[in-house]
Design a protein around this motif. Sequence first.
Motif: not given
Length: 523
Positions: A259-280
């Motif tokens: 789920n890790l899609v990128g990294k900028t400095g100290q920030i890790s960027i993930y693609k996630g899915v909430l309980k209602d199915g929406s992608e975030v």
Amino acid sequence: MASANLFHFFAAILSILFPTAFTATVVEDLNNLKPPPDFNSTITKNCRTNPSIRYCNSTPFDLHEIFKSTIVASHLCNVSNNPNCVESFPKIDLHGQPKIAPLYLSFTFFWKYCPLTVLSIDLSNNSLKSNFPTDIFHCSQIQGLDLSHNNLSGDVPVQNFTLLENLTFLNLSYNDFSESKISETHFFERFNSSSFIHSGVLPNHKEFKIKAVLLLVGFPVFVIVMVVFWGWLCFTHRKVHKFTPAVIKAATDGFSKQNLVGKTGQISIYKGVLKDGSEVKIEICFNNITRENRKRFVEQSKVVVQLHHKNIAPVLGWCYSSRFRATVTKWIDGESVETWLSTSNPPWKQRVKVILGIAAGICYLHEEWPEVGYNLKTKDILLSENVEPLITRFKLDDNHSSLKKMYKFGVFILEIVTTRRAVEELEKDDTSFLEWVKLHYPENLENVIDERMKKNADIVSHAVEVVKFGLMCTDLSNSRQPSWDTIYAVLSNISSTAGISSSTDHRKSSTDRGRVHKHVHHI
């Protein structure tokens, strides 16, 4: 009737043979008396004479049950005050005798062989507590049945009343039967309404009216209350925006590498899915932060979740714990402006559209949320599927003046036209980039336009005007930098000359802040 005479003649013989039998209780009689030796031949003779007698239909004969039924019949005939229990048994009258009525109702064998002469049964006013006494239907010849003023409950077996073809009088009033769900109306047409007063079989009209009023008034009130409640719940949910660490962990599948899609400095960027199915998109900083920085992070998050504009990526909420802090935004399927410029060589109209979109988002922020700072680096601006640019990174930046914000916008404009920074990445800072542009100002500005772009004289002329405008925005002197009203006018003119239709956008801002909505031209 001949059969009845035979039956009661036989009962009379029993009373002669056993003179003490009927002076004892019914139960004692049933326990103590035995059928006489010739009992079988007697009932066989009776059935040969009159086959309609009920016990004649049960062969082989249950002599003990038939004998017990004759004892009960004799008792009932006397208790019911019939004038001649030898000659006739026209009625069973247990009205107002609550001590013995349940006893006689319990004698199933009697009702099974119910005497044919019985024409009326009265069990009223006995406080009977049971379901409808269905054994009575064995007395199919009866003309009258009174079960009123009891505590009978459950369903009335309406279909069984077809067995009582001669029944002309029925009284079920003052009981606790279940309301009838009968589709056939013949049963109620057969008897008048006085048969069912306060019986529960038919709806009580007064209660029905009360229920109808409650339904007509209460239901709309209930709907309104529920709408208000759910509206309040949704509004509250929309205003809270705080995610728990457990939700963030579940959305990223335990911060999995997949789920890790990128990294900028100290920030890790993930693609996630909430309980209602929406992608975030979830940007997480894994470090311990001070209480002061945590407070500042929450204050900033509470502001950015209220930003609502088509050129601003929707921020859904935030999360913080002792291990990390995270910002949750809507997932946007699209590439960054940096990638877009370097790989697709977009035409002039699309470049102008991106400039106009970012300008609209900045104008919204300048007018509605002046304390919010933003990042206009091309690698942080995302493009949606229809090439609509979205500002994605914000911070509360009270130290940045309007001049500095306009400066950032000017640099962004120049990058869109030149593609210099996105392709070569040679510049160490904005100054060197701007010096390179100014080196060609004013005579040779067409030399800074992206050479890959297909262009004609009109496009070059428009691009040169945009470059001049961008340089004007980067001038930090108050005398040269345009006002935001000038930006509206200039960009509206650019959109018109580039053949891009402009529209009016009713910008959405937070009503909690009490700000007045204004119209902004989508330039």
